[in-house]
Design an enzyme around this catalytic site. Structure first.
Site, PDB file in Angstrom:
ATOM      1  CB  CYS A  65      10.137 -21.906  -3.065  1.00  0.00           C
ATOM      2  SG  CYS A  65       8.871 -21.048  -4.053  1.00  0.00           S
ATOM      3  CB  CYS A  69      11.689 -15.867  -8.025  1.00  0.00           C
ATOM      4  SG  CYS A  69       9.903 -16.144  -8.030  1.00  0.00           S
ATOM      5  CB  CYS A  72      13.924 -16.102  -4.491  1.00  0.00           C
ATOM      6  SG  CYS A  72      13.298 -16.654  -2.889  1.00  0.00           S
ATOM      7  CB  CYS A 109       4.905  -9.267   7.698  1.00  0.00           C
ATOM      8  SG  CYS A 109       4.654  -7.474   7.723  1.00  0.00           S
ATOM      9  CB  CYS A 142       0.670  -8.076   6.650  1.00  0.00           C
ATOM     10  SG  CYS A 142       0.926  -8.208   4.868  1.00  0.00           S
ATOM     11  CB  CYS A 202       1.311  -4.615   1.125  1.00  0.00           C
ATOM     12  SG  CYS A 202       3.104  -4.469   1.174  1.00  0.00           S
ATOM     13  NE  ARG A 272       6.732  -1.883   5.495  1.00  0.00           N
ATOM     14  CZ  ARG A 272       5.624  -2.576   5.226  1.00  0.00           C
ATOM     15  NH1 ARG A 272       5.709  -3.712   4.581  1.00  0.00           N
ATOM     16  NH2 ARG A 272       4.456  -2.111   5.596  1.00  0.00           N
TER      17      ARG A 272
END
Length: 416
Positions: A65, A69, A72, A109, A142, A202, A272
């Site tokens: 990626c 962040c 992460c 998901c 999702c 979400c 969740r």
């Protein structure tokens, strides 16, 4: 206690608490903890009964990626020894999804690391959605692909996606301390794009990154303002090789207070328990079910969760039941409002929770490893334990941070 009586009454009326009341929940003592759980539990049962929704994540693309962040393990410059592979083929993703559905999940998901999808990536995901729904027409899907460009949410909706996940993660005021390669406003824009396309939105948060109580309340009130159908609450998994590797700020008691605060602010929304529940709630996970009505089954994006069967046993032992494919997750008034607005929260009623498109949640699935991906031979130790083994780290259970070495991107079976 007057505070909890007030919050319970407001939750049963779907009335938002004040910021001061939300902060007071986080400031309660350990002696008051069971009272807090019981009060939040009354609100949870009012709108969701004793049902627990199971969600299953399929990690379509892991690592690599370009975003920074701090939380992460897939971030730019991460030294975490995670699995890295490029896009799974649609048939591989469908096979992965089948494992979760067989375990009782009603939602799949689809998560991919990266800043956001290209138009070609949207085509890939559309083919994957078709493959999954061809095998199981009733499954909810999702997508969680990062920041969306114009018209991409509409294309996902047309392809059969029910929902889109993109987390705010932390408060607007502190967002720049966590990520510099995109902004808080970028994330809000993507959630709004999903809503505008008729997808069930979400969006959630990550707790444990060194934020204050005020930051937690800020982000939860912002999520309430966005009117997400589902709010995943992630607890930071402090991966070695990331800037937040030493951030062990959570106890099981604090995690329960955070969940309760989210429930009081978002009483009729799917809450969740997402990434990090095994690491931080530990043996108190069953108490979390009295507050939240949804969890992930099995492993996360780059870390291992507890065994899928252990999840099912925990739900049954705590006196809850698995939400069936024919049951609607959200209360009727939210479904009616969403249908009137053209949003797709029925029958879905929720969405996937991962740490902002490439965060600490994750998936599983059996697939051939991509070129350059880490492979693990059958029988090899899969602990992937992080930490230096110091007494301080042992006290905060860094031994529970285990790098995922099975499922998607490996030759080993998923943890379903």
């Amino acid at each position: 206690m007057d505070l909890l009586d007030t919050l319970t009454a407001k939750g049963l009326r779907r009335e938002i608490p004040t910021r001061e009341e939300a902060l007071a929940v986080l400031a309660t003592t350990d002696d008051e903890l069971l009272d807090v759980v019981a009060a939040a539990g009354r609100v949870r049962r009012q709108w969701f009964g004793r049902r627990v929704k199971l969600n299953y994540l399929v990690n379509l693309k892991s690592g690599l990626c370009p975003e920074d962040c701090s939380y992460c393990s897939q971030r730019l410059g991460s030294k975490a020894e995670i699995l890295k592979y490029t896009w799974l083929k649609p048939e591989q993703a469908a096979e992965a999804a089948a494992a979760g559905l067989a375990g009782g999940a009603k939602r799949v998901c689809l998560v991919a690391s990266g800043r956001g999808p290209t138009d070609r990536d949207i085509d890939r995901v559309a083919d994957t959605i078709a493959a999954i729904k061809d095998a199981n027409e009733a499954v909810e899907v999702c997508a969680c692909l990062g920041l969306l460009s114009d018209n991409q949410a509409e294309r996902l909706k047309a392809a059969g996606a029910d929902a889109y996940n993109h987390n705010l993660n932390t408060s607007e005021g502190t967002y720049g301390d966590i990520t510099t390669t995109h902004t808080y406003a970028d994330r809000v824009d993507t959630v709004n794009k999903a809503h505008g396309a008729g997808l069930s939105a979400c969006s959630g948060l990550i707790a444990g990154m060194g934020e204050s109580d005020e930051d937690l309340v800020d982000v939860v009130f912002a999520l309430r303002e966005l009117d997400s159908d589902s709010v995943p609450v992630n607890f930071l998994i402090p991966f070695e090789g990331t800037p937040l590797a030493k951030e062990w700020n959570l106890t099981p008691q604090r995690c329960l207070r955070i969940l309760a605060m989210v429930r009081f602010v978002c009483p009729d929304v799917e809450v969740r328990i997402a990434g990090g529940r095994e690491v931080h709630l530990r043996s108190m996970q069953p108490l979390g079910l009295h507050i939240a009505n949804s969890i992930f089954l099995g492993d996360y994006l780059t870390s291992e969760g507890q065994a899928g069967q252990a999840d099912l046993d925990m739900i049954a032992d705590a006196g809850f039941e698995i939400e069936g494919a024919g049951q609607v997750t959200l209360p009727r008034h939210r479904v009616d409002a969403a249908e009137a607005a053209g949003h797709a929260c029925a029958p879905a009623g929720g969405a996937c929770g991962s740490g902002g498109g490439c965060g600490p949640c994750g998936g599983h699935g059996e697939a051939a490893p991509a070129a350059g991906a880490a492979t693990v031979a059958a029988g090899q130790d899969t602990a992937g334990v992080a930490g230096t083994g110091s007494a301080e780290e042992d006290a905060v259970r860094s031994d529970l941070v285990r790098v995922r070495r099975r499922g998607a991107g490996t030759e080993l079976a998923p943890n379903a």
